[in-house]
Design a protein around this motif. Structure first.
Motif, short mmCIF file in Angstrom:
data_model
loop_
_atom_site.label_atom_id
_atom_site.label_comp_id
_atom_site.label_asym_id
_atom_site.label_seq_id
_atom_site.Cartn_x
_atom_site.Cartn_y
_atom_site.Cartn_z
N ASP A 518 1.03 -1.37 -0.02
CA ASP A 518 -0.12 0.01 0.24
C ASP A 518 0.95 1.17 0.09
O ASP A 518 1.96 1.23 0.80
N ILE A 519 0.54 2.24 -0.61
CA ILE A 519 1.26 3.35 -1.00
C ILE A 519 1.48 4.38 0.39
O ILE A 519 0.52 4.26 0.97
N GLY A 520 2.69 4.52 0.75
CA GLY A 520 2.95 5.15 2.04
C GLY A 520 3.24 4.69 3.27
O GLY A 520 3.24 4.87 4.34
N ASN A 523 2.55 -2.15 4.64
CA ASN A 523 1.55 -3.08 4.49
C ASN A 523 1.56 -3.72 3.28
O ASN A 523 1.41 -2.60 2.14
N TYR A 524 1.48 -4.91 3.06
CA TYR A 524 1.33 -5.69 1.93
C TYR A 524 -0.21 -5.25 1.40
O TYR A 524 -1.16 -4.91 2.07
N ASP A 525 -0.51 -5.53 0.19
CA ASP A 525 -1.91 -5.36 -0.60
C ASP A 525 -3.10 -5.66 0.39
O ASP A 525 -3.14 -6.75 0.78
N THR A 526 -3.79 -4.48 0.66
CA THR A 526 -5.15 -4.57 1.52
C THR A 526 -6.45 -4.35 0.76
O THR A 526 -7.50 -4.33 1.32
N THR A 527 -6.17 -4.24 -0.67
CA THR A 527 -7.16 -4.24 -1.41
C THR A 527 -8.01 -5.60 -1.40
O THR A 527 -7.52 -6.40 -0.95
N ARG A 531 -3.25 -9.34 -3.54
CA ARG A 531 -2.16 -9.99 -4.35
C ARG A 531 -0.95 -10.52 -3.30
O ARG A 531 -0.86 -10.11 -2.42
N THR A 532 -0.47 -11.63 -3.57
CA THR A 532 0.53 -12.30 -2.92
C THR A 532 1.78 -11.53 -2.98
O THR A 532 2.23 -11.09 -4.22
N PRO A 533 2.41 -11.39 -1.91
CA PRO A 533 3.91 -10.83 -2.13
C PRO A 533 4.55 -11.54 -2.77
O PRO A 533 4.76 -12.77 -2.67
N SER A 534 5.69 -10.75 -3.80
CA SER A 534 6.41 -11.52 -4.56
C SER A 534 7.55 -10.75 -4.95
O SER A 534 7.86 -9.35 -4.71
N TYR A 535 8.54 -11.44 -5.43
CA TYR A 535 9.95 -10.68 -5.81
C TYR A 535 9.81 -10.49 -7.26
O TYR A 535 10.47 -11.04 -8.22
N THR A 536 9.20 -9.45 -7.65
CA THR A 536 8.99 -9.05 -8.92
C THR A 536 10.15 -8.20 -9.46
O THR A 536 10.62 -8.21 -10.75
N ASP A 537 10.85 -7.64 -8.79
CA ASP A 537 12.06 -6.48 -8.98
C ASP A 537 13.35 -7.37 -8.77
O ASP A 537 13.51 -7.50 -7.52
N LYS A 561 8.58 4.97 -0.33
CA LYS A 561 7.23 4.18 -0.14
C LYS A 561 6.24 5.18 -1.26
O LYS A 561 4.82 5.02 -0.78
N THR A 562 6.61 5.73 -2.15
CA THR A 562 5.81 6.45 -3.00
C THR A 562 5.09 5.64 -4.10
O THR A 562 4.29 6.04 -5.02
N SER A 563 5.40 4.18 -4.23
CA SER A 563 4.88 3.37 -5.18
C SER A 563 4.51 2.04 -4.50
O SER A 563 4.73 1.73 -3.39
N ASP A 564 3.65 1.24 -5.15
CA ASP A 564 3.45 -0.20 -4.52
C ASP A 564 4.70 -1.15 -4.98
O ASP A 564 4.63 -2.28 -4.37
N HIS A 565 5.61 -0.68 -5.50
CA HIS A 565 6.69 -1.55 -5.44
C HIS A 565 7.99 -0.78 -4.66
O HIS A 565 8.09 0.25 -4.57
#
Length: 625
Positions: A518-520, A523-527, A531-537, A561-565
């Motif tokens: 979540d931006i700012g 916390n991982y995605d609370t929408t 979405r499952t936490p992942s190593y995308t980058d 923390k300005t992005s979801d990544h």
């Protein structure tokens, strides 16, 4: 002098002065017998004591009337007394103490000079005659005593005006100094600076002649004794360029321009001078910005983390889903890196940005920069997925940097492998730069045409488990051991199978998944999608020599923390090799307007901080008062 060694002047009458010299005085002086030598010797000490006193001619005892010459003497006495009184008055004034003492000395010196430099010749009976020496010694005692008192008081006043401190003597014996008292820091600097060896050879050739006269201040070296280490270290500070002998310039070789030739711009000699260990530092950043318009206020944690001792030589920043204003992003990077770095090159493919910064004193050894782009979308006008690559040669080592954004989706592993295959086949690099090793290059894979390859970006590979299971594993991890998480990582498993990134390797992962937050906050995605936490980058690398790349750091930047990544950074040490002078060089070209704008912002930010500090300090003082 006679044969017996006696003085002739004592045995013969003195010569009388001319009549025109003293006028009536000669006629009024009676004829007196010569004084015996013994009597003159008795009064010799008195005459020497009064030698500095102006000469007083004695009054004739037979004539009570005072002569004109005696009147002139009395006038001189009155003038001297008047000067002494004025000097005493000036001494009493505190504001004129220094000038009064100097005036007294000047008066006495002028009087002596006037008497010594008198154009009229003095008669022998006035100075040298023992008769008048005896008569001079018979002058009234009160006159001589008063003059001595005045002279003593004048000397005491002059000495009091200029008081001198007595020298301080050491209380004990001074410690002995070694023959070489160079500090450990200077010795360490000598080991690093190889120019000191050349300087020592020049000293031997010159026969010990002082060679440091061309320094800005030779007085610094006067008290160094035999500390040749200090001199060499100072030489390395003041002189950046090593001297070139005419004989070295005259020598010619068929190896000129090659990596083995002496004096080649990209040869071994120049490489060793700038990189004694032949290692260059490379700082790689990948970040999915999620297309946010607002940039972080501070990028220091991203580019200049506090746990790093030194900044690196190359900074390569890859961005996916970049901000709409790419120029603003590049200006922020320049502002953060400061005046020591310049932007060597920048390229983009839609919202994919790739920027390379280099230390400004190293850009002369860099070739021309080339770039290419590849889109992985079916519709090529949509440039959100694909890759952009930048290549250049540094000395004799070729580099390739690729940032890419693969297809998203938890189960679209095959599509991501297709994206990878399309990129390595379609990325048309190099264009005009020569290949450093044609025997290891393949036309079907762009990554085989370069010595060092770094590929980074949002690869979108996920963890193949439910979110609840992944969060449970994350809670059990201790000490940064993420092996239990990486067992479910799609990218790690595909690389083991050889389906993707053939020949590449990745540094050990010791950070938590970088997607999705979540931006700012942390916390991982609370929408609703959860979405499952992942190593995308990720950051992967390959080299033609297995030991040429050494990983120094591989971590995520959790403070942005300005992005979801979360951004991922990787620091490497890369082996360099000497090169040939047959490659086109960049010639020191860089984006000067961007450089000036970044420096201007640094100055403005510093001024704003200073004003804020002053205002906060003044407000605190007002609050206390």
């Amino acid at each position: 002098m006679t044969e017996n060694g006696e003085d002739c002047t004592l045995n013969r009458p003195c010569e009388a002065p001319g009549k025109g010299d003293y006028g009536d005085v000669e006629s009024k002086i009676p004829k007196t017998p010569l004084v015996d030598v013994k009597s003159t010797n008795k009064n010799n000490d008195a005459g020497q004591a009064d030698r500095e006193i102006p000469v007083y001619l004695p009054r004739p005892p037979s004539i009570p009337k005072v002569s004109k010459f005696d009147k002139s003497v009395s006038v001189e006495d009155s003038m001297r007394t008047r000067k002494l009184r004025s000097s005493q008055e000036s001494l009493s004034d505190r504001a004129e103490t220094g000038s009064s003492t100097d005036s007294l000395k000047d008066d006495r010196i002028s009087q002596r000079n006037e008497q010594n430099s008198n154009s009229r010749p003095q008669p022998a009976f006035a100075v040298g005659s023992p008769v008048f020496q005896d008569r001079k010694s018979r002058q009234p005692q009160h006159e001589a005593q008063s003059y001595r008192q005045h002279s003593v008081s004048d000397d005491q006043r002059g000495r009091a005006a200029k008081a001198r401190l007595s020298p301080v003597q050491p209380t004990g014996p001074l410690p002995t100094l070694d023959s070489n008292f160079a500090s450990a820091t200077l010795r360490a600097a000598n080991r690093i600076d190889r120019d000191c060896l050349d300087y020592g050879m020049l000293v031997k050739e010159k026969g010990g002649e002082c060679l440091h006269r061309n320094l800005s201040d030779s007085r610094l070296l006067e008290n160094m004794g035999s500390d040749s280490t200090s001199v060499n270290s100072m030489k390395s500070i003041y002189s950046v360029l090593s001297p070139i002998r005419p004989q070295d310039v005259r020598n010619r070789s068929f190896l000129e321009g090659s990596m083995l030739g002496s004096g080649a711009l990209l040869g071994a000699e120049e490489l060793d001078r700038h990189f004694p260990d032949r290692q260059v530092g490379v700082y790689v950043v990948t970040w999915n910005m999620q297309g946010e318009k607002f940039l972080p206020t501070n990028l220091n944690d991203l580019l200049l983390p506090t746990d790093s001792d030194f900044a690196q030589d190359l900074y390569v920043i890859g961005v996916q889903e970049g901000c709409p204003d790419r120029r603003e992003w590049e200006t922020c990077l320049q502002e953060t890196l400061g005046p020591h770095y310049v932007m060597l090159y920048t390229a983009s493919h839609g919202v994919l940005y790739l920027t390379v910064f280099i230390r400004r004193d190293l850009m002369w050894f860099c070739s021309e920069v080339e770039h290419a782009t590849v889109t992985t979308r079916i519709i090529s006008q949509i440039k959100t997925k694909g890759a952009v690559g930048i290549t250049f040669t540094f000395f004799g080592t070729s580099f390739l940097f690729i940032t890419s954004h693969f297809t998203s989706g938890d189960t679209k592993v095959y599509e991501r492998i297709l994206d990878y295959n399309k990129i390595i086949e379609a990325l048309a690099l190099p264009k005009s730069l020569p290949d450093t090793n044609l025997y290891r290059s393949s036309p079907a894979d762009v990554t085989t045409r370069f010595d060092q390859v770094f590929w980074f970006g949002d690869f979108n590979f996920r963890l193949g488990k439910d979110r609840a299971e992944i969060e449970a594993i994350m809670k059990r991890t201790v000490g940064g051991d993420m092996s239990s998480l990486l067992e479910h990582d799609q990218l790690s498993n595909q690389m083991k199978d050889g389906s993707i990134f053939k020949g590449f390797q990745e540094a050990p992962v010791h950070f938590f998944p970088t997607y999705k937050f979540d931006i700012g906050c942390d916390n991982y995605d609370t929408t609703s999608k959860q979405r499952t936490p992942s190593y995308t980058d990720r950051v992967v690398f390959r080299s033609r020599q297995a030991t040429d790349i050494r990983v120094l750091k591989y971590n995520s930047c959790s403070s942005i923390k300005t992005s979801d990544h979360r951004p991922v950074i990787a620091v490497f040490q890369v082996k360099l090799r000497p090169g040939r002078d047959n490659i086109p060089l960049c010639g020191g070209l860089f984006d000067r307007s961007l450089y000036l704008e970044g420096i201007k912002r640094r100055m403005t930010a510093r001024e704003l901080k200073r004003r804020e500090a002053i205002s906060s300090q003044s407000s605190t003082i007002c609050a206390i008062s």
